[in-house]
Design an enzyme around this catalytic site. Structure first.
Site, PDB file in Angstrom:
ATOM      1  N   GLY A  28     -13.475  20.469 -29.850  1.00  0.00           N
ATOM      2  CA  GLY A  28     -13.125  19.217 -29.195  1.00  0.00           C
ATOM      3  C   GLY A  28     -13.745  19.079 -27.822  1.00  0.00           C
ATOM      4  O   GLY A  28     -14.328  20.030 -27.270  1.00  0.00           O
ATOM      5  N   ASN A  29     -13.632  17.884 -27.269  1.00  0.00           N
ATOM      6  CA  ASN A  29     -14.152  17.575 -25.931  1.00  0.00           C
ATOM      7  C   ASN A  29     -13.526  16.276 -25.444  1.00  0.00           C
ATOM      8  O   ASN A  29     -13.047  15.485 -26.261  1.00  0.00           O
ATOM      9  CB  ASN A  29     -15.693  17.479 -25.935  1.00  0.00           C
ATOM     10  CG  ASN A  29     -16.241  17.158 -27.300  1.00  0.00           C
ATOM     11  OD1 ASN A  29     -16.127  16.034 -27.748  1.00  0.00           O
ATOM     12  ND2 ASN A  29     -16.776  18.157 -27.989  1.00  0.00           N
ATOM     13  N   THR A  43     -19.885  22.345 -22.375  1.00  0.00           N
ATOM     14  CA  THR A  43     -19.918  22.914 -23.725  1.00  0.00           C
ATOM     15  C   THR A  43     -19.417  24.357 -23.714  1.00  0.00           C
ATOM     16  O   THR A  43     -19.737  25.132 -22.789  1.00  0.00           O
ATOM     17  CB  THR A  43     -21.341  22.842 -24.330  1.00  0.00           C
ATOM     18  OG1 THR A  43     -21.276  23.277 -25.703  1.00  0.00           O
ATOM     19  CG2 THR A  43     -22.364  23.674 -23.577  1.00  0.00           C
ATOM     20  N   GLY A  44     -18.580  24.668 -24.702  1.00  0.00           N
ATOM     21  CA  GLY A  44     -18.255  26.053 -25.002  1.00  0.00           C
ATOM     22  C   GLY A  44     -17.390  26.823 -24.025  1.00  0.00           C
ATOM     23  O   GLY A  44     -17.319  28.042 -24.117  1.00  0.00           O
ATOM     24  N   SER A  71     -20.747  18.865 -22.838  1.00  0.00           N
ATOM     25  CA  SER A  71     -20.394  19.030 -24.255  1.00  0.00           C
ATOM     26  C   SER A  71     -21.582  18.673 -25.132  1.00  0.00           C
ATOM     27  O   SER A  71     -22.310  17.708 -24.859  1.00  0.00           O
ATOM     28  CB  SER A  71     -19.223  18.101 -24.584  1.00  0.00           C
ATOM     29  OG  SER A  71     -19.106  17.979 -25.979  1.00  0.00           O
ATOM     30  N   SER A  72     -21.731  19.419 -26.229  1.00  0.00           N
ATOM     31  CA  SER A  72     -22.799  19.120 -27.195  1.00  0.00           C
ATOM     32  C   SER A  72     -22.654  17.704 -27.756  1.00  0.00           C
ATOM     33  O   SER A  72     -23.610  17.151 -28.299  1.00  0.00           O
ATOM     34  CB  SER A  72     -22.748  20.143 -28.334  1.00  0.00           C
ATOM     35  OG  SER A  72     -21.451  20.158 -28.895  1.00  0.00           O
ATOM     36  N   GLU A  73     -21.457  17.111 -27.617  1.00  0.00           N
ATOM     37  CA  GLU A  73     -21.215  15.780 -28.178  1.00  0.00           C
ATOM     38  C   GLU A  73     -21.377  14.659 -27.151  1.00  0.00           C
ATOM     39  O   GLU A  73     -20.851  13.562 -27.339  1.00  0.00           O
ATOM     40  CB  GLU A  73     -19.803  15.715 -28.793  1.00  0.00           C
ATOM     41  CG  GLU A  73     -19.532  16.729 -29.879  1.00  0.00           C
ATOM     42  CD  GLU A  73     -20.326  16.498 -31.169  1.00  0.00           C
ATOM     43  OE1 GLU A  73     -21.306  15.743 -31.162  1.00  0.00           O
ATOM     44  OE2 GLU A  73     -19.940  17.106 -32.171  1.00  0.00           O
ATOM     45  N   HIS A  92     -12.008  13.843 -28.371  1.00  0.00           N
ATOM     46  CA  HIS A  92     -12.484  14.290 -29.688  1.00  0.00           C
ATOM     47  C   HIS A  92     -11.808  15.616 -30.006  1.00  0.00           C
ATOM     48  O   HIS A  92     -11.703  16.486 -29.128  1.00  0.00           O
ATOM     49  CB  HIS A  92     -14.008  14.468 -29.664  1.00  0.00           C
ATOM     50  CG  HIS A  92     -14.536  15.268 -30.822  1.00  0.00           C
ATOM     51  ND1 HIS A  92     -14.324  14.904 -32.138  1.00  0.00           N
ATOM     52  CD2 HIS A  92     -15.263  16.414 -30.884  1.00  0.00           C
ATOM     53  CE1 HIS A  92     -14.900  15.785 -32.935  1.00  0.00           C
ATOM     54  NE2 HIS A  92     -15.469  16.728 -32.208  1.00  0.00           N
ATOM     55  N   HIS A  94     -10.541  18.520 -33.522  1.00  0.00           N
ATOM     56  CA  HIS A  94     -10.627  18.914 -34.928  1.00  0.00           C
ATOM     57  C   HIS A  94      -9.206  19.062 -35.470  1.00  0.00           C
ATOM     58  O   HIS A  94      -8.889  20.062 -36.133  1.00  0.00           O
ATOM     59  CB  HIS A  94     -11.394  20.229 -35.069  1.00  0.00           C
ATOM     60  CG  HIS A  94     -12.813  20.184 -34.569  1.00  0.00           C
ATOM     61  ND1 HIS A  94     -13.617  21.298 -34.500  1.00  0.00           N
ATOM     62  CD2 HIS A  94     -13.568  19.149 -34.120  1.00  0.00           C
ATOM     63  CE1 HIS A  94     -14.814  20.941 -34.023  1.00  0.00           C
ATOM     64  NE2 HIS A  94     -14.812  19.652 -33.776  1.00  0.00           N
ATOM     65  N   TYR A 113       2.638   0.939 -40.188  1.00  0.00           N
ATOM     66  CA  TYR A 113       2.190  -0.083 -39.233  1.00  0.00           C
ATOM     67  C   TYR A 113       1.458   0.503 -38.035  1.00  0.00           C
ATOM     68  O   TYR A 113       0.644  -0.157 -37.388  1.00  0.00           O
ATOM     69  CB  TYR A 113       3.368  -0.965 -38.794  1.00  0.00           C
ATOM     70  CG  TYR A 113       4.254  -0.338 -37.743  1.00  0.00           C
ATOM     71  CD1 TYR A 113       3.974  -0.488 -36.395  1.00  0.00           C
ATOM     72  CD2 TYR A 113       5.395   0.394 -38.105  1.00  0.00           C
ATOM     73  CE1 TYR A 113       4.784   0.089 -35.426  1.00  0.00           C
ATOM     74  CE2 TYR A 113       6.192   0.977 -37.162  1.00  0.00           C
ATOM     75  CZ  TYR A 113       5.885   0.822 -35.823  1.00  0.00           C
ATOM     76  OH  TYR A 113       6.670   1.408 -34.870  1.00  0.00           O
ATOM     77  N   HIS A 155     -15.487  16.897 -40.120  1.00  0.00           N
ATOM     78  CA  HIS A 155     -15.546  17.254 -38.699  1.00  0.00           C
ATOM     79  C   HIS A 155     -14.198  17.045 -37.998  1.00  0.00           C
ATOM     80  O   HIS A 155     -13.530  18.020 -37.687  1.00  0.00           O
ATOM     81  CB  HIS A 155     -16.681  16.431 -38.054  1.00  0.00           C
ATOM     82  CG  HIS A 155     -17.032  16.835 -36.667  1.00  0.00           C
ATOM     83  ND1 HIS A 155     -18.257  16.568 -36.089  1.00  0.00           N
ATOM     84  CD2 HIS A 155     -16.317  17.473 -35.710  1.00  0.00           C
ATOM     85  CE1 HIS A 155     -18.290  17.046 -34.863  1.00  0.00           C
ATOM     86  NE2 HIS A 155     -17.119  17.592 -34.611  1.00  0.00           N
ATOM     87  N   TYR A 209       1.715  -4.099 -27.027  1.00  0.00           N
ATOM     88  CA  TYR A 209       2.566  -2.963 -27.398  1.00  0.00           C
ATOM     89  C   TYR A 209       1.729  -1.690 -27.372  1.00  0.00           C
ATOM     90  O   TYR A 209       0.520  -1.737 -27.513  1.00  0.00           O
ATOM     91  CB  TYR A 209       3.140  -3.181 -28.812  1.00  0.00           C
ATOM     92  CG  TYR A 209       4.038  -2.067 -29.281  1.00  0.00           C
ATOM     93  CD1 TYR A 209       5.312  -1.898 -28.763  1.00  0.00           C
ATOM     94  CD2 TYR A 209       3.584  -1.150 -30.232  1.00  0.00           C
ATOM     95  CE1 TYR A 209       6.121  -0.851 -29.187  1.00  0.00           C
ATOM     96  CE2 TYR A 209       4.383  -0.106 -30.656  1.00  0.00           C
ATOM     97  CZ  TYR A 209       5.656   0.041 -30.126  1.00  0.00           C
ATOM     98  OH  TYR A 209       6.446   1.071 -30.543  1.00  0.00           O
TER      99      TYR A 209
HETATM  100  P1  13P Z   1     -18.533  21.499 -27.226  1.00  0.00           P
HETATM  101  O1  13P Z   1     -17.922  22.806 -26.739  1.00  0.00           O
HETATM  102  O2  13P Z   1     -20.029  21.507 -27.057  1.00  0.00           O
HETATM  103  O3  13P Z   1     -17.869  20.312 -26.614  1.00  0.00           O
HETATM  104  O4  13P Z   1     -18.336  21.426 -28.795  1.00  0.00           O
HETATM  105  C1  13P Z   1     -17.084  21.376 -29.399  1.00  0.00           C
HETATM  106  C2  13P Z   1     -17.066  20.449 -30.582  1.00  0.00           C
HETATM  107  O5  13P Z   1     -16.000  20.181 -31.054  1.00  0.00           O
HETATM  108  C3  13P Z   1     -18.300  19.902 -31.158  1.00  0.00           C
HETATM  109  O6  13P Z   1     -17.997  18.866 -32.053  1.00  0.00           O
END
Ligand code: 13P
Length: 215
Positions: A28-29, A43-44, A71-73, A92, A94, A113, A155, A209
């Protein structure tokens, strides 16, 4: 809010995301719109090791600071801000149930809803592309144009909202919906849904809401 405060808020959001059981490890990021670009997690690096200095500024055209790796994303985070003016924060993850529905390559239909919290009548699942790729960012663009929350095939989830607290709130709600969808699908493949007229009514109500936290 200044950069330092927003960076701390990004870290708090990441830690809360893990605490809520929506994510684990370095998956995630999180990002927030800032100064014609965005601030994003590196990243990482495990969330519990993050300090505000780790958070990376990325310009609107994809340049970032020397000595820091976003982040890679970062492509799809930037795409979310370019696609939706109403989105100022992107989460983002998982999350298990979202990822499970994404593996089945199904949108989450109007089973409840609260699907309308996404601003759409269903939460789409966009096609698979390699993490961090331009291709994935293109699919995210199409999905986010219609919904503030989308599943990424094989993903996970992206949720975008007006601020970080709302983005995390939406991510949590979608994880609950994914859980409900999987539970009901285990009983019948033909899960009942709300009809379009009702969903349009609920979408109208959602204009005033939702989580009432302004920043
Ligand atoms: P990063 O550490 O690069 O943010 O990657 C985590 C990730 O969930 C890639 O989809």
């Amino acid at each position: 809010m200044n950069r330092q405060q927003l960076s701390q808020q990004i870290i708090d959001t990441c830690l809360e995301m893990t605490r809520l059981g929506l994510n684990q490890g370095t998956a995630g990021n999180v990002s927030v719109r800032f100064d014609n670009g965005m601030l994003i997690t590196p990243t990482g690096i495990p969330y519990d090791k993050l300090t505000p200095d780790h958070i990376v500024y990325v310009t609107h055209d994809g340049f970032f600071e020397e000595g820091k790796l976003p982040s890679s994303e970062w492509h799809f985070h930037l795409t979310c801000y370019q696609t939706r003016e109403d989105v100022n924060a992107v989460v983002h993850n998982h999350a298990i149930n979202c990822a499970a529905v994404s593996i089945l390559n199904k949108p989450i239909p109007a089973i409840h809803y609260m699907v309308a919290a996404s601003g759409a009548t269903e939460i789409p699942c966009v096609p698979y592309a390699t993490f961090g790729s331009h291709e994935l960012a293109e699919y995210v663009k199409e999905g986010m144009a219609n919904s503030k929350a989308i599943l990424l095939q094989h993903h996970g989830l992206i949720a975008g909202e007006a601020n970080l607290e709302k983005a995390l709130w939406l991510a949590h709600e979608v994880e609950v919906l994914a859980d409900l969808y999987l539970k009901t699908m285990a009983i019948t493949p033909d899960v009942p849904v709300l009809d379009d007229a009702e969903m349009q009514k609920v979408l109208g109500k959602f204009k005033s809401y939702g989580l009432r936290v302004e920043q």
